[in-house]
Design a protein around this motif. Structure first.
Motif, PDB file in Angstrom:
ATOM      1  N   LEU A  96      35.061  42.990  43.060  1.00  8.03           N
ATOM      2  CA  LEU A  96      36.432  42.576  42.768  1.00  8.03           C
ATOM      3  C   LEU A  96      36.764  41.374  43.648  1.00  8.03           C
ATOM      4  O   LEU A  96      36.669  41.454  44.882  1.00  8.03           O
ATOM      5  CB  LEU A  96      37.377  43.740  43.059  1.00  8.03           C
ATOM      6  CG  LEU A  96      38.825  43.705  42.618  1.00  8.03           C
ATOM      7  CD1 LEU A  96      38.942  43.540  41.108  1.00  8.03           C
ATOM      8  CD2 LEU A  96      39.540  44.986  43.063  1.00  8.03           C
ATOM      9  N   ILE A  97      37.128  40.242  43.028  1.00  7.69           N
ATOM     10  CA  ILE A  97      37.442  39.023  43.769  1.00  7.69           C
ATOM     11  C   ILE A  97      38.921  38.704  43.605  1.00  7.69           C
ATOM     12  O   ILE A  97      39.429  38.614  42.488  1.00  7.69           O
ATOM     13  CB  ILE A  97      36.594  37.834  43.284  1.00  7.69           C
ATOM     14  CG1 ILE A  97      35.105  38.130  43.461  1.00  7.69           C
ATOM     15  CG2 ILE A  97      36.960  36.561  44.047  1.00  7.69           C
ATOM     16  CD1 ILE A  97      34.194  37.015  42.974  1.00  7.69           C
ATOM     17  N   GLU A  98      39.610  38.524  44.724  1.00 12.74           N
ATOM     18  CA  GLU A  98      41.050  38.228  44.729  1.00 12.74           C
ATOM     19  C   GLU A  98      41.313  36.997  45.595  1.00 12.74           C
ATOM     20  O   GLU A  98      40.830  36.897  46.716  1.00 12.74           O
ATOM     21  CB  GLU A  98      41.837  39.432  45.251  1.00 12.74           C
ATOM     22  CG  GLU A  98      43.295  39.178  45.573  1.00 12.74           C
ATOM     23  CD  GLU A  98      44.087  38.619  44.395  1.00 12.74           C
ATOM     24  OE1 GLU A  98      44.893  37.697  44.620  1.00 12.74           O
ATOM     25  OE2 GLU A  98      43.893  39.102  43.256  1.00 12.74           O
TER      26      GLU A  98
ATOM     27  N   ARG B 194      47.444  48.848  44.871  1.00  9.84           N
ATOM     28  CA  ARG B 194      46.622  48.892  46.078  1.00  9.84           C
ATOM     29  C   ARG B 194      45.869  50.223  46.183  1.00  9.84           C
ATOM     30  O   ARG B 194      44.722  50.255  46.641  1.00  9.84           O
ATOM     31  CB  ARG B 194      47.494  48.648  47.306  1.00  9.84           C
ATOM     32  CG  ARG B 194      47.970  47.202  47.390  1.00  9.84           C
ATOM     33  CD  ARG B 194      48.853  46.937  48.586  1.00  9.84           C
ATOM     34  NE  ARG B 194      49.108  45.503  48.717  1.00  9.84           N
ATOM     35  CZ  ARG B 194      49.944  44.960  49.601  1.00  9.84           C
ATOM     36  NH1 ARG B 194      50.624  45.748  50.439  1.00  9.84           N
ATOM     37  NH2 ARG B 194      50.097  43.651  49.656  1.00  9.84           N
ATOM     38  N   ALA B 195      46.500  51.295  45.744  1.00  5.82           N
ATOM     39  CA  ALA B 195      45.828  52.597  45.773  1.00  5.82           C
ATOM     40  C   ALA B 195      44.649  52.624  44.810  1.00  5.82           C
ATOM     41  O   ALA B 195      43.603  53.224  45.102  1.00  5.82           O
ATOM     42  CB  ALA B 195      46.817  53.709  45.448  1.00  5.82           C
ATOM     43  N   VAL B 196      44.797  52.001  43.634  1.00  2.00           N
ATOM     44  CA  VAL B 196      43.680  51.923  42.694  1.00  2.00           C
ATOM     45  C   VAL B 196      42.545  51.106  43.309  1.00  2.00           C
ATOM     46  O   VAL B 196      41.369  51.481  43.223  1.00  2.00           O
ATOM     47  CB  VAL B 196      44.128  51.310  41.355  1.00  2.00           C
ATOM     48  CG1 VAL B 196      42.929  51.131  40.418  1.00  2.00           C
ATOM     49  CG2 VAL B 196      45.174  52.195  40.673  1.00  2.00           C
ATOM     50  N   ALA B 197      42.890  49.974  43.949  1.00  2.00           N
ATOM     51  CA  ALA B 197      41.862  49.159  44.600  1.00  2.00           C
ATOM     52  C   ALA B 197      41.158  49.941  45.702  1.00  2.00           C
ATOM     53  O   ALA B 197      39.926  49.909  45.824  1.00  2.00           O
ATOM     54  CB  ALA B 197      42.492  47.882  45.166  1.00  2.00           C
ATOM     55  N   ASP B 198      41.935  50.652  46.506  1.00  2.00           N
ATOM     56  CA  ASP B 198      41.331  51.466  47.577  1.00  2.00           C
ATOM     57  C   ASP B 198      40.395  52.523  46.993  1.00  2.00           C
ATOM     58  O   ASP B 198      39.333  52.812  47.565  1.00  2.00           O
ATOM     59  CB  ASP B 198      42.424  52.158  48.398  1.00  2.00           C
ATOM     60  CG  ASP B 198      43.209  51.191  49.267  1.00  2.00           C
ATOM     61  OD1 ASP B 198      42.748  50.056  49.477  1.00  2.00           O
ATOM     62  OD2 ASP B 198      44.307  51.584  49.733  1.00  2.00           O
TER      63      ASP B 198
ATOM     64  N   VAL C 256      34.926  39.736  34.158  1.00  2.00           N
ATOM     65  CA  VAL C 256      36.237  40.028  33.583  1.00  2.00           C
ATOM     66  C   VAL C 256      37.250  39.105  34.236  1.00  2.00           C
ATOM     67  O   VAL C 256      37.485  39.183  35.451  1.00  2.00           O
ATOM     68  CB  VAL C 256      36.639  41.499  33.796  1.00  2.00           C
ATOM     69  CG1 VAL C 256      38.029  41.747  33.213  1.00  2.00           C
ATOM     70  CG2 VAL C 256      35.626  42.437  33.161  1.00  2.00           C
ATOM     71  N   LEU C 257      37.834  38.215  33.446  1.00  2.00           N
ATOM     72  CA  LEU C 257      38.849  37.296  33.957  1.00  2.00           C
ATOM     73  C   LEU C 257      40.214  37.952  33.802  1.00  2.00           C
ATOM     74  O   LEU C 257      40.757  38.041  32.703  1.00  2.00           O
ATOM     75  CB  LEU C 257      38.795  35.970  33.207  1.00  2.00           C
ATOM     76  CG  LEU C 257      39.831  34.911  33.603  1.00  2.00           C
ATOM     77  CD1 LEU C 257      39.820  34.631  35.097  1.00  2.00           C
ATOM     78  CD2 LEU C 257      39.619  33.621  32.802  1.00  2.00           C
ATOM     79  N   ALA C 258      40.744  38.436  34.920  1.00  2.00           N
ATOM     80  CA  ALA C 258      42.048  39.112  34.941  1.00  2.00           C
ATOM     81  C   ALA C 258      42.912  38.470  36.022  1.00  2.00           C
ATOM     82  O   ALA C 258      43.535  39.155  36.816  1.00  2.00           O
ATOM     83  CB  ALA C 258      41.868  40.603  35.200  1.00  2.00           C
ATOM     84  N   GLY C 259      42.933  37.143  36.013  1.00  2.00           N
ATOM     85  CA  GLY C 259      43.623  36.399  37.064  1.00  2.00           C
ATOM     86  C   GLY C 259      45.079  36.107  36.786  1.00  2.00           C
ATOM     87  O   GLY C 259      45.671  35.250  37.453  1.00  2.00           O
TER      88      GLY C 259
ATOM     89  N   GLY D  76      40.523  38.832  40.007  1.00  2.00           N
ATOM     90  CA  GLY D  76      41.938  39.180  40.068  1.00  2.00           C
ATOM     91  C   GLY D  76      42.153  40.634  40.402  1.00  2.00           C
ATOM     92  O   GLY D  76      41.666  41.518  39.691  1.00  2.00           O
ATOM     93  N   ALA D  77      42.869  40.883  41.499  1.00  2.00           N
ATOM     94  CA  ALA D  77      43.134  42.260  41.932  1.00  2.00           C
ATOM     95  C   ALA D  77      44.614  42.591  41.822  1.00  2.00           C
ATOM     96  O   ALA D  77      45.199  43.221  42.693  1.00  2.00           O
ATOM     97  CB  ALA D  77      42.643  42.479  43.364  1.00  2.00           C
ATOM     98  N   GLY D  78      45.231  42.137  40.707  1.00  2.00           N
ATOM     99  CA  GLY D  78      46.531  42.676  40.327  1.00  2.00           C
ATOM    100  C   GLY D  78      46.307  43.981  39.582  1.00  2.00           C
ATOM    101  O   GLY D  78      45.195  44.498  39.501  1.00  2.00           O
TER     102      GLY D  78
END
Length: 417
Positions: A34-36, A208-212, A252-255, A13-15
């Motif tokens: 990270l899987i989204e 998105r900035a954190v993911a980048d 980590v399940l953050a879906g 989860g990439a929220g």
């Protein structure tokens, strides 16, 4: 694609919660995948109102709330609604909600949220100090507005609890209301003002900035849908929809709203439900909005974003499958137009997203019952953005076996058994 792969940490989860967990784990020296299932921050994080709501320590399930519920539920556009087609499915969630509204459970909920919000404020201050992320935060102040003296006085116990928790605010009348936010309808003569209110001016942009940032620092971002998590020894194996398998040291399940099925497969049948959130984002020139506005008697907010003005709120408990009913966002916009008579309502963008909601309004943070290698980080409801950095810290410390900054028992996945 069916090749096997090994990984150190997989975050599903990439929220905003998932990317914050990735940020903290990476800073702790872990290699992160990270899987989204869709695009980064394309779910609830895309339509967030942007409020860092640290003072919101009062759980929705409270003594007497069930007496109000029938009135709410009879109004399809009210602050809480359940589409008739979904009413039977949500009965178990409502039962847990009722249990969480007892006086003892309510007091425990306030204590847990107070601890969590203290950590949330501290950790988000750390995130604000990261150069690549600092521009997303503005201190605007928050104005909590009430229709009448009666409703203002009725809210006094909640404000007392917030004061006891260390949050600062001031009672203001019409003159100060007009100074703090010109253009409000004259009915608003009672409000609370919090000068420290922080606005994230682009919630989706922040995620998105954190993911980048984590990708730039060496993490891997992969698009895919995780279908299964199976413990194996002291690790876990993920199976993706394309047939690929990934063996991970930590998962980590953050879906968000999609976490329920995977948790159930791990032996944790949690009463997670889906709050379908609605909003409209108007052009920035629609109104000279200075700060966050809470319309407390109507359960919605109006907030200033870098690309417009967001009008959203209320709750529709309708799951992941029913089609959206944009009458809700239209009703909120009509109310906003009455309360801000000079606001132009043309040219808005409507949105509906899925918030992962637990009946006691507390997130699920802890180890799965199937394996200590699988950590849960979901169910934050309206507070995902607010509590995202704190959740990242807690998950990171859990993975490392370090003591926690707050007691995790109130957030334990086994609390509903």
């Amino acid at each position: 694609m069916s090749a096997d792969k090994n990984a150190d940490v997989v975050v599903i989860g990439a929220g905003i919660v998932g990317v914050m967990a990735a940020l903290y784990l990476q800073a702790d020296g872990r290699n992160v995948l990270l899987i989204e299932r869709d695009e980064v921050a394309s779910g609830a994080s895309a339509g967030n109102a942007g409020i860092l709501a640290f003072p919101e320590i009062i759980p929705i399930p409270s003594p007497g709330v069930m007496l109000k519920a029938p009135k709410w539920l009879l109004d399809p556009l009210g602050p809480l609604s359940i589409p008739p087609a979904y009413a039977l499915k949500i009965t178990p969630w409502l039962w847990h909600f009722w249990r969480a509204s007892s006086r003892a459970a309510f007091a425990r909920g306030i204590a847990a949220q107070t601890d969590m919000m203290g950590l949330a404020a501290t950790e988000m201050q750390h995130v604000r100090g990261i150069a690549e992320l600092a521009s997303f935060f503005d201190t605007t102040g928050t104005l909590d507005l009430y229709d009448s003296e009666k409703s203002f006085n009725a809210a006094a116990p909640d404000w007392l609890e917030k004061e006891k928790a260390g949050f600062q605010f001031t009672s203001v009348g019409r003159t100060d209301i007009e100074r703090l936010q010109p253009g409000l309808a004259p009915q608003f003569r009672h409000a609370m003002y919090s000068p420290d209110g922080v606005q994230v001016n682009d919630p989706q942009g922040l995620a998105r900035a954190v993911a980048d940032l984590v990708v730039a620092r060496g993490a891997t971002l992969r698009k895919g849908r995780v279908m299964d998590i199976a413990p194996t020894g002291d690790m876990a194996v993920l199976t993706l929809a394309d047939g690929a398998t990934i063996t991970a040291t930590t998962v980590v399940l953050a879906g968000g709203a999609w976490s329920k099925t995977l948790a159930a497969r791990l032996g944790d049948p949690l009463p997670l439900e889906t709050e379908r959130g609605y909003n409209t984002t108007l052009p920035a020139e629609s109104f000279p909005l200075r700060r966050q506005l809470y319309f407390n008697d109507h359960a919605f907010v109006v907030t200033p974003l870098s690309n417009g003005i967001r009008v959203g709120g209320a709750v529709e408990l309708g799951g992941l499958e029913l089609p959206p009913s944009y009458r809700r966002s239209q009703a909120l916009l009509a109310k906003a137009a009455r309360f801000l008579p000079e606001m132009k309502t043309e040219g808005g963008r409507e949105w509906m997203g899925f918030r992962p909601s637990m009946p006691d309004c507390l997130p699920v943070i802890g180890r799965s019952s199937a394996s200590p290698a699988v950590l849960y980080a979901f169910g934050h409801g309206h507070l995902g953005l607010t509590q995202s950095a704190a959740t990242g810290r807690l998950v990171c410390d859990l993975a490392a076996g370090r003591p926690q900054n707050v007691a995790l028992a109130p957030f334990h996945p086994g609390r509903f058994r």
